[in-house]
Write a protein that holds these residues in place. Structure first.
Motif, PDB file in Angstrom:
ATOM      1  N   TYR A  64       0.838  -1.207   0.000  1.00  0.00           N
ATOM      2  CA  TYR A  64       0.000   0.000   0.000  1.00  0.00           C
ATOM      3  C   TYR A  64       0.869   1.251   0.000  1.00  0.00           C
ATOM      4  CZ  TYR A  64      -3.175   3.640   1.687  1.00  0.00           C
ATOM      5  OH  TYR A  64      -3.873   4.811   1.828  1.00  0.00           O
ATOM      6  N   ILE A  65       1.941   1.232   0.793  1.00  0.00           N
ATOM      7  CA  ILE A  65       2.837   2.400   0.850  1.00  0.00           C
ATOM      8  C   ILE A  65       3.623   2.521  -0.454  1.00  0.00           C
ATOM      9  CG2 ILE A  65       4.844   3.430   2.001  1.00  0.00           C
ATOM     10  CD1 ILE A  65       4.083   1.805   4.523  1.00  0.00           C
ATOM     11  N   PRO A 113       0.854  14.344   4.195  1.00  0.00           N
ATOM     12  CA  PRO A 113      -0.199  13.442   4.671  1.00  0.00           C
ATOM     13  C   PRO A 113      -0.072  12.040   4.075  1.00  0.00           C
ATOM     14  CG  PRO A 113      -1.069  14.942   3.003  1.00  0.00           C
ATOM     15  CD  PRO A 113       0.338  15.380   3.264  1.00  0.00           C
ATOM     16  N   VAL A 114      -0.059  11.047   4.920  1.00  0.00           N
ATOM     17  CA  VAL A 114       0.010   9.645   4.480  1.00  0.00           C
ATOM     18  C   VAL A 114      -1.058   8.876   5.262  1.00  0.00           C
ATOM     19  CG1 VAL A 114       1.416   7.557   4.470  1.00  0.00           C
ATOM     20  CG2 VAL A 114       2.450   9.724   3.813  1.00  0.00           C
ATOM     21  N   GLY A 115      -2.052   8.373   4.536  1.00  0.00           N
ATOM     22  CA  GLY A 115      -3.161   7.682   5.194  1.00  0.00           C
ATOM     23  C   GLY A 115      -2.727   6.375   5.836  1.00  0.00           C
ATOM     24  N   TYR A 154       1.519   1.532  10.530  1.00  0.00           N
ATOM     25  CA  TYR A 154       2.950   1.280  10.232  1.00  0.00           C
ATOM     26  C   TYR A 154       3.780   1.277  11.509  1.00  0.00           C
ATOM     27  CZ  TYR A 154       0.904   3.322   5.986  1.00  0.00           C
ATOM     28  OH  TYR A 154       0.065   3.656   4.959  1.00  0.00           O
ATOM     29  N   VAL A 168      -7.546  10.458   6.548  1.00  0.00           N
ATOM     30  CA  VAL A 168      -7.754   9.017   6.743  1.00  0.00           C
ATOM     31  C   VAL A 168      -6.629   8.419   7.582  1.00  0.00           C
ATOM     32  CG1 VAL A 168      -9.279   8.651   4.785  1.00  0.00           C
ATOM     33  CG2 VAL A 168      -6.826   8.591   4.411  1.00  0.00           C
ATOM     34  N   GLN A 225      -4.729  17.686   6.922  1.00  0.00           N
ATOM     35  CA  GLN A 225      -5.109  17.520   5.513  1.00  0.00           C
ATOM     36  C   GLN A 225      -6.560  17.084   5.425  1.00  0.00           C
ATOM     37  OE1 GLN A 225      -5.304  13.964   3.995  1.00  0.00           O
ATOM     38  NE2 GLN A 225      -6.409  14.969   2.339  1.00  0.00           N
ATOM     39  N   TYR A 262      -9.895  16.173   2.656  1.00  0.00           N
ATOM     40  CA  TYR A 262     -10.438  15.927   1.313  1.00  0.00           C
ATOM     41  C   TYR A 262     -11.827  16.539   1.234  1.00  0.00           C
ATOM     42  CZ  TYR A 262      -7.063  12.105   0.414  1.00  0.00           C
ATOM     43  OH  TYR A 262      -5.946  11.354   0.185  1.00  0.00           O
ATOM     44  N   THR A 306      -6.613  18.630  -0.198  1.00  0.00           N
ATOM     45  CA  THR A 306      -6.174  17.803  -1.332  1.00  0.00           C
ATOM     46  C   THR A 306      -7.215  17.804  -2.447  1.00  0.00           C
ATOM     47  OG1 THR A 306      -4.848  16.438   0.131  1.00  0.00           O
ATOM     48  CG2 THR A 306      -5.434  15.483  -1.993  1.00  0.00           C
ATOM     49  N   SER A 317       1.950  18.319  -7.007  1.00  0.00           N
ATOM     50  CA  SER A 317       1.922  16.904  -6.602  1.00  0.00           C
ATOM     51  C   SER A 317       1.071  16.094  -7.556  1.00  0.00           C
ATOM     52  CB  SER A 317       1.336  16.805  -5.185  1.00  0.00           C
ATOM     53  OG  SER A 317       1.152  15.464  -4.792  1.00  0.00           O
ATOM     54  N   ARG A 335       0.024   7.923  -7.432  1.00  0.00           N
ATOM     55  CA  ARG A 335      -1.012   6.996  -6.956  1.00  0.00           C
ATOM     56  C   ARG A 335      -2.374   7.304  -7.562  1.00  0.00           C
ATOM     57  NH1 ARG A 335       0.778   4.568  -2.202  1.00  0.00           N
ATOM     58  NH2 ARG A 335      -1.201   4.499  -1.093  1.00  0.00           N
ATOM     59  N   ASP A 357       5.857  17.774  -3.736  1.00  0.00           N
ATOM     60  CA  ASP A 357       6.237  16.443  -3.263  1.00  0.00           C
ATOM     61  C   ASP A 357       6.275  15.492  -4.438  1.00  0.00           C
ATOM     62  OD1 ASP A 357       3.679  15.376  -3.818  1.00  0.00           O
ATOM     63  OD2 ASP A 357       3.003  15.569  -1.749  1.00  0.00           O
ATOM     64  N   VAL A 415      10.816  12.328  -3.485  1.00  0.00           N
ATOM     65  CA  VAL A 415      11.896  12.867  -2.644  1.00  0.00           C
ATOM     66  C   VAL A 415      12.348  11.787  -1.660  1.00  0.00           C
ATOM     67  CG1 VAL A 415      12.511  14.631  -0.949  1.00  0.00           C
ATOM     68  CG2 VAL A 415      11.020  15.205  -2.883  1.00  0.00           C
TER      69      VAL A 415
HETATM   70  C1  FNR Z   1      -0.379   9.208   0.319  1.00  0.00           C
HETATM   71  N1  FNR Z   1      -0.741  10.500  -0.080  1.00  0.00           N
HETATM   72  C2  FNR Z   1      -1.801  11.123   0.515  1.00  0.00           C
HETATM   73  N2  FNR Z   1      -2.111  12.421   0.208  1.00  0.00           N
HETATM   74  C3  FNR Z   1      -3.147  13.045   0.810  1.00  0.00           C
HETATM   75  O1  FNR Z   1      -3.383  14.212   0.515  1.00  0.00           O
HETATM   76  N3  FNR Z   1      -3.896  12.391   1.738  1.00  0.00           N
HETATM   77  C4  FNR Z   1      -3.660  11.100   2.089  1.00  0.00           C
HETATM   78  O2  FNR Z   1      -4.348  10.538   2.933  1.00  0.00           O
HETATM   79  C5  FNR Z   1      -2.599  10.422   1.446  1.00  0.00           C
HETATM   80  N4  FNR Z   1      -2.336   9.118   1.734  1.00  0.00           N
HETATM   81  C6  FNR Z   1      -1.198   8.514   1.224  1.00  0.00           C
HETATM   82  C7  FNR Z   1      -0.881   7.216   1.610  1.00  0.00           C
HETATM   83  C8  FNR Z   1       0.302   6.643   1.158  1.00  0.00           C
HETATM   84  C9  FNR Z   1       0.685   5.280   1.629  1.00  0.00           C
HETATM   85  C10 FNR Z   1       1.156   7.357   0.287  1.00  0.00           C
HETATM   86  C11 FNR Z   1       2.457   6.766  -0.188  1.00  0.00           C
HETATM   87  C12 FNR Z   1       0.806   8.613  -0.134  1.00  0.00           C
HETATM   88  C13 FNR Z   1       0.122  11.258  -1.021  1.00  0.00           C
HETATM   89  C14 FNR Z   1       1.264  11.928  -0.266  1.00  0.00           C
HETATM   90  O3  FNR Z   1       0.804  12.969   0.545  1.00  0.00           O
HETATM   91  C15 FNR Z   1       2.292  12.523  -1.236  1.00  0.00           C
HETATM   92  O4  FNR Z   1       1.647  13.333  -2.184  1.00  0.00           O
HETATM   93  C16 FNR Z   1       3.119  11.462  -1.956  1.00  0.00           C
HETATM   94  O5  FNR Z   1       3.402  10.391  -1.095  1.00  0.00           O
HETATM   95  C17 FNR Z   1       4.431  12.084  -2.464  1.00  0.00           C
HETATM   96  O6  FNR Z   1       5.186  11.176  -3.184  1.00  0.00           O
HETATM   97  P1  FNR Z   1       6.383  10.329  -2.532  1.00  0.00           P
HETATM   98  O7  FNR Z   1       7.241  11.251  -1.730  1.00  0.00           O
HETATM   99  O8  FNR Z   1       5.754   9.287  -1.668  1.00  0.00           O
HETATM  100  O9  FNR Z   1       7.073   9.753  -3.710  1.00  0.00           O
END
Ligand code: FNR
Length: 380
Positions: A24-25, A77-79, A84, A108, A127, A129, A155, A276, A281, A309, A312
């Protein structure tokens, strides 16, 4: 293995997390062309090596949206980050605060806003949505204000959700009901350390901010169901007025990849944007962030704060993005790998590595103040 880079943390995360979480990541949408481009195009950015410039003092501090930061870097932000590491968002928020940079909490997340804000010694960014239920949004914006969040990252590139094959292969998506759960349970059982630390002791595994609306139905499948039925594909710039009316702090629009949209964001009056493609994704095949950034910085860099982003993985990459026109850089997978591979100490260590790598890159390009990094350090 002692990690010496974000990529080492990727390897550690792969070894420590259940497969469905690592994929997922790590994954992107469709053939992952944009995901690969993000990394490859950034790596291809060549810098000018300069010498004899007295680089004995390097200044990394900057100010974004009215707040001082130790370096122009934030955790994006990473959901699902609470999966993890044990209550993972609180761990990453603490590591970010210790490093003097902001942590951005995803809508999330596993841990709810109040839990993370309470655990973090410094204000966090939140963050959000656009979802159909505007009452839900208003409530979260109220919570963000009450929790002292210092910026809202809104976002825009999730009008519909991208398809990620890896999530289907791993069992994370696609098989609602007992089959999916059984597969995930099997994968978790193969990572006993994670199963004990996070699987058992890191509960509840809900989407903390969404749980109140999901009620009892707040498992993973319910989460994907909620995304499918609640993200609002009808949204346009006009709908952002609702956000402005309910949020009076700095507003940063994330998911801009085109100069026309960047101009619209500036016309709207946003304080900042994040260039971005959601880390490759969402729409596979779009431009990498590194290629999209320069024309956007040219178009609106004077009118709002341009962040970026995508791809990086090091402090050198941060310096490259600054040279391409960004004022600040968000980390995505890099910190998620570090959290999965090393917990709070892993994220703290990653940020030390990034800082050290930035210092080296600046010294050897002959720039002593991060705010002075510009295209003049690019070789072509
Ligand atoms: C994300 N990203 C993301 N963005 C956002 O606005 N809300 C979210 O909940 C999430 N969730 C999320 C989960 C995971 C597992 C990933 C890897 C990414 C996107 C994130 O904020 C960002 O735009 C990208 O991860 C940037 O790219 P790199 O640095 O991962 O290559």
């Amino acid at each position: 293995m002692k990690a010496a880079s974000a990529l080492d943390y990727r390897a550690l995360a792969k070894a420590r997390l259940p497969r469905f979480l690592f994929e997922y990541i790590d994954g992107g949408s469709y053939a992952e062309v944009t995901l690969k481009r993000n990394v490859a195009d950034l790596e291809a950015v060549a810098l000018r090596q300069r010498v004899m410039a007295d680089v004995s003092r390097i200044e990394l501090g900057t100010r974004l949206f009215g707040h001082d930061m130790a370096m122009p870097v934030a955790l994006g932000p990473v959901g699902l980050s609470g999966m993890y590491g044990r209550r993972g968002e609180t761990l990453a928020a603490r590591a970010a605060a210790a490093a003097g940079i902001p942590f951005t909490l995803s809508t999330v997340s596993v841990c709810p806003l109040a839990e993370v804000a309470k655990a973090s010694p410094a204000p966090i960014w939140f963050q959000l949505y656009m979802v159909r239920d505007r009452g839900f949004m208003r409530d979260l914006l109220d919570q963000a204000r009450a929790a002292g969040c210092s910026a809202l990252v809104f976002t825009l590139d999730m009008a519909v959700a991208g398809t990620r094959y890896r999530d289907f292969h791993s069992g994370l998506a696609g098989a609602p009901g007992p089959m999916g759960s059984l597969r995930r349970f099997g994968q978790a059982a193969m990572r006993p350390r994670w199963a004990w630390d996070v699987g058992i002791n890191g509960r509840p595994h809900q989407l903390g901010n969404v749980a109140p609306v999901l009620g009892k139905k707040s498992g993973l499948n319910d989460f994907f169901g909620w995304i499918g039925s609640n993200f609002d594909p009808a949204v346009t710039w006009k709908d952002l007025d609702f956000v402005r009316e309910n949020w009076d702090g700095p507003l940063v629009l994330k998911g801009i990849l085109d100069p026309d949209d960047a101009r619209a964001a500036a016309d709207f009056g946003a304080d900042g944007i994040v260039v971005s493609n959601h880390g490759g994704r969402q729409l596979d095949g779009v431009l990498s962030s590194a290629r999209a950034l320069p024309p956007i910085a040219d178009a609106v860099g004077e009118r709002l704060t341009v962040l970026v982003d995508g791809g990086v993985r090091s402090g050198l990459d941060v310096v490259r993005m600054l040279a391409l026109g960004a004022k600040g850089v968000l980390l995505g997978r890099a910190w998620a790998y570090a959290l999965g591979g090393g917990g709070e100490a892993g994220v703290a260590h990653l940020l030390q590595l990034i800082e050290a790598e930035m210092r080296v890159a600046m010294a050897l390009t002959g720039v002593t103040d991060v705010k002075a990094i510009g295209r003049d350090i690019l070789a072509d």
